[in-house]
Design a protein around this motif. Structure first.
Motif, short mmCIF file in Angstrom:
data_model
loop_
_atom_site.label_atom_id
_atom_site.label_comp_id
_atom_site.label_asym_id
_atom_site.label_seq_id
_atom_site.Cartn_x
_atom_site.Cartn_y
_atom_site.Cartn_z
N LEU A 92 0.83 -1.21 0.00
CA LEU A 92 0.00 0.00 0.00
C LEU A 92 0.86 1.26 0.00
CD1 LEU A 92 -2.74 -1.05 2.60
CD2 LEU A 92 -3.02 -0.82 0.12
N ALA A 93 1.96 1.23 0.76
CA ALA A 93 2.83 2.40 0.85
C ALA A 93 3.45 2.73 -0.51
CB ALA A 93 3.92 2.16 1.89
N HIS A 94 3.91 1.71 -1.22
CA HIS A 94 4.53 1.94 -2.52
C HIS A 94 3.51 2.40 -3.56
CE1 HIS A 94 8.68 0.78 -1.77
NE2 HIS A 94 8.24 -0.24 -1.04
N ALA A 95 2.24 2.12 -3.29
CA ALA A 95 1.18 2.59 -4.18
C ALA A 95 0.58 3.90 -3.70
CB ALA A 95 0.09 1.52 -4.28
N SER A 96 1.22 4.54 -2.71
CA SER A 96 0.76 5.81 -2.11
C SER A 96 -0.65 5.67 -1.54
CB SER A 96 0.78 6.94 -3.16
OG SER A 96 2.10 7.18 -3.60
N LEU A 97 -0.94 4.48 -0.98
CA LEU A 97 -2.26 4.22 -0.41
C LEU A 97 -2.19 3.94 1.09
CD1 LEU A 97 -3.74 1.91 -3.23
CD2 LEU A 97 -4.20 4.34 -2.83
N PHE A 98 -1.07 4.29 1.71
CA PHE A 98 -0.92 4.09 3.16
C PHE A 98 -0.90 5.45 3.84
CE2 PHE A 98 1.28 3.39 7.16
CZ PHE A 98 0.69 2.21 7.61
N ASP A 99 -1.64 5.58 4.94
CA ASP A 99 -1.77 6.86 5.65
C ASP A 99 -0.63 7.02 6.66
OD1 ASP A 99 -2.52 9.18 6.79
OD2 ASP A 99 -4.51 8.52 7.46
N PHE A 100 0.41 7.75 6.26
CA PHE A 100 1.55 7.99 7.15
C PHE A 100 1.30 9.18 8.08
CE2 PHE A 100 3.62 5.66 3.71
CZ PHE A 100 4.44 4.80 4.42
N ASP A 101 0.20 9.88 7.91
CA ASP A 101 -0.07 11.07 8.71
C ASP A 101 -1.05 10.80 9.85
OD1 ASP A 101 1.08 13.64 7.07
OD2 ASP A 101 0.53 12.00 5.73
N HIS A 102 -1.48 9.57 9.98
CA HIS A 102 -2.39 9.20 11.07
C HIS A 102 -1.56 8.89 12.32
CE1 HIS A 102 -5.45 7.05 13.38
NE2 HIS A 102 -6.35 7.59 12.57
N PRO A 103 -2.05 9.24 13.51
CA PRO A 103 -1.30 8.95 14.74
C PRO A 103 -0.95 7.48 14.90
CG PRO A 103 -3.07 10.49 15.20
CD PRO A 103 -3.26 10.07 13.77
N ASP A 104 -1.76 6.58 14.37
CA ASP A 104 -1.47 5.15 14.50
C ASP A 104 -0.25 4.71 13.72
OD1 ASP A 104 -3.64 4.88 16.15
OD2 ASP A 104 -5.00 4.11 14.60
N ALA A 105 0.23 5.55 12.78
CA ALA A 105 1.42 5.19 12.00
C ALA A 105 2.70 5.39 12.80
CB ALA A 105 1.47 6.02 10.72
N ILE A 106 2.63 6.14 13.91
CA ILE A 106 3.81 6.47 14.72
C ILE A 106 3.87 5.58 15.95
CG2 ILE A 106 5.06 8.31 15.90
CD1 ILE A 106 4.75 8.79 12.93
#
Length: 500
Positions: free
Chosen positions: A98-112
């Motif tokens: 998903l990340a390589h397809a720009s479909l992963f939410d890196f700006d959500h608090p759960d990503a940290i």
């Protein structure tokens, strides 16, 4: 982190590869004029690092504001910019796709990984070392290696969610929110991600509309209510200057000096007063007295001085290894018989020399301790305050990792103990890393029987000190307008005589 001398440009971790964009480019380690004492005369830490939290939208200028603060602070001891981007969680195969397809939410608090973020920051604030994870934006994954950081007096923590977690907010001494126009943030993001992260404009825009903007509205912008200061994302020189004035005042209030009190002589001391199970003085045999006679003489040649320093260092280390734990061990001899002897029972053993006179003991150390890592600490005297300054830390790997440091035995090497200020700082560094007091053996050629060694022993009663001789006097002199304390009769500047 205390390390190599640097200006206000960033220094990059040696683990960084040019072909792979890593978050270490945001974890900036800067050093100016060394780290002054952060502890009291009883050995306890009396001041934490000063921590500034900087939040704001993606590409709002958080990192730029942090670097502007550093440039305006001027002659500060040591600074680190710690980036939230280091603490993205490890991703599964599905998340990577998903990340390589720009479909992963890196700006959500759960990503940290907020617990790890706050734990690392808490360690650095408490003057302990921390091993910060390294994240690759090209691979969208946390890497196996880490970035070792120790010793900042000021920590600037920046990230879009730097003010969102209450545990993080509790660690900040000052909270800043960088406010910037959305169009400007988008333009900056496109320019940055194309140049630094190899992204396409189409992918950047899709990710911005899908994740970045909603997360900013829902999670980032509301954290501005927690900020002490709101700083514009551009044309912010006045705000930065006000912040720097506040930080300087806080650092001045935390200053600490007590070297002169350590140098005050304590009369009536002798070798017998110092010699016990934790303060070992070598037996003053004719051989040892002959070695010191040569080392004290101003007519000794450079060749003789180096030879007898190495010989004395070997004698000291042969006695120092007795301080290590040993267990019985049986071996079969070449004649086929069984012999019972002793073997060192320590998981990790290393040496750390206090530069530069401590380096003179390294050859003797290596003669006795085969295949053991040796690190170093550079401690010099501040020309204005006469206090010690920690300028560089190069510790063995077993000390840099806390779970190993707790099981490590460390031989601290220095030419002599006068006021004890450098020795005090070196021991405090090891304790910050998790090394136990009882696992530290301080090996030195000379000890001045004054207040310095007494302060050391009161502050660190479980540290073992081993020396070749005790000199009675510690004399105060003024050289080039600076107060110095000289051991008498002493051996002079051991490092200069050994290396020059």
């Amino acid at each position: 982190m205390v390390g190599q001398k640097a200006d206000s440009t960033m220094t990059v971790s040696p683990d960084q590869h040019e072909a792979t964009p890593l978050q270490t480019k945001k974890n900036t380690v800067l050093v100016s004029h060394g780290r002054p004492p952060w502890y009291s005369h009883d050995g306890e830490r009396i001041r934490d690092a000063y921590v500034v939290g900087i939040a704001g939208g993606s590409a709002s200028g958080k990192t730029h504001v942090a670097r502007q603060i550093i440039r305006h602070l001027g002659n500060i001891p040591s600074v680190t910019i710690l980036s939230q981007d280091s603490f993205y969680k490890p991703h599964t195969e599905e998340e990577l796709a998903l990340a390589h397809a720009s479909l992963f939410d890196f700006d959500h608090p759960d990503a940290i990984d907020m617990p790890m973020f706050s734990a690392c920051l808490a360690d650095l604030k408490a003057c302990k070392q921390s091993n910060i994870p390294i994240y690759s934006f090209a691979e969208h994954q946390r890497l196996d290696e880490t970035q070792y950081i120790y010793g900042p007096s000021v920590i600037l923590t920046e990230g879009i969610l730097a003010l969102s977690d209450p545990n993080l907010r509790d660690l900040y001494d000052l909270k800043i929110f960088v406010q910037c126009d959305s169009d400007l943030m988008l333009a900056r993001r496109i320019k940055r991600d194309v140049a630094e992260r190899g992204r396409s404009v189409e992918g950047i825009l899709d990710q911005y509309l899908r994740y970045v903007k909603p997360s900013y509205d829902n999670f980032v912008r509301p954290t501005a209510t927690h900020a002490d200061v709101i700083v514009p994302g551009s044309n912010n020189a006045v705000a930065v200057d006000l912040i720097c004035t506040h930080v300087r005042r806080q650092l001045d209030e935390r200053s600490n000096a007590f070297r002169k009190t350590m140098a005050i002589p304590k009369s009536g001391l002798s070798v017998e007063d110092l010699d016990d199970s934790r303060m070992i003085v070598l037996q003053q045999t004719p051989q040892l007295q002959g070695i010191f006679t040569i080392l004290r003489s101003t007519t000794a040649s450079k060749q003789d001085f180096v030879f007898f320093v190495d010989r004395l260092a070997t004698l000291l280390m042969e006695n120092a290894v007795n301080c290590l734990p040993h267990i019985a061990k049986s071996v079969v001899t070449p004649t086929g018989s069984t012999s019972t002897g002793k073997a060192v029972d320590a998981p990790f053993v290393c040496g750390v020399s206090i530069l530069r006179s401590g380096g003179a003991l390294e050859r003797g150390f290596r003669r006795v301790m085969h295949n053991v890592p040796v690190g170093s600490l550079l401690v010099q005297t501040d020309g204005k305050t006469s206090e010690p300054l920690l300028l560089q830390v190069m510790l063995p790997q077993c000390v840099r990792e806390r779970h190993k440091a707790e099981r490590s035995w460390v031989f601290l090497l220095d030419g002599q103990i006068g006021t004890g200020a450098s020795a005090f700082m070196a021991i405090r560094v090891l304790l910050d890393h998790g090394v136990k007091q009882e696992h530290i053996v301080f090996v030195t050629m000379l000890v001045a029987a004054g207040q310095g060694i007494q302060v050391l022993r009161r502050a660190f009663p479980l540290v073992t000190f081993l020396c070749g001789a005790v000199d009675e006097n510690l004399e105060e002199h003024t050289i080039d307008g600076r107060i110095v304390w000289i051991t008498s009769p002493g051996m002079g500047m051991i490092g200069d005589r050994y290396y020059l």
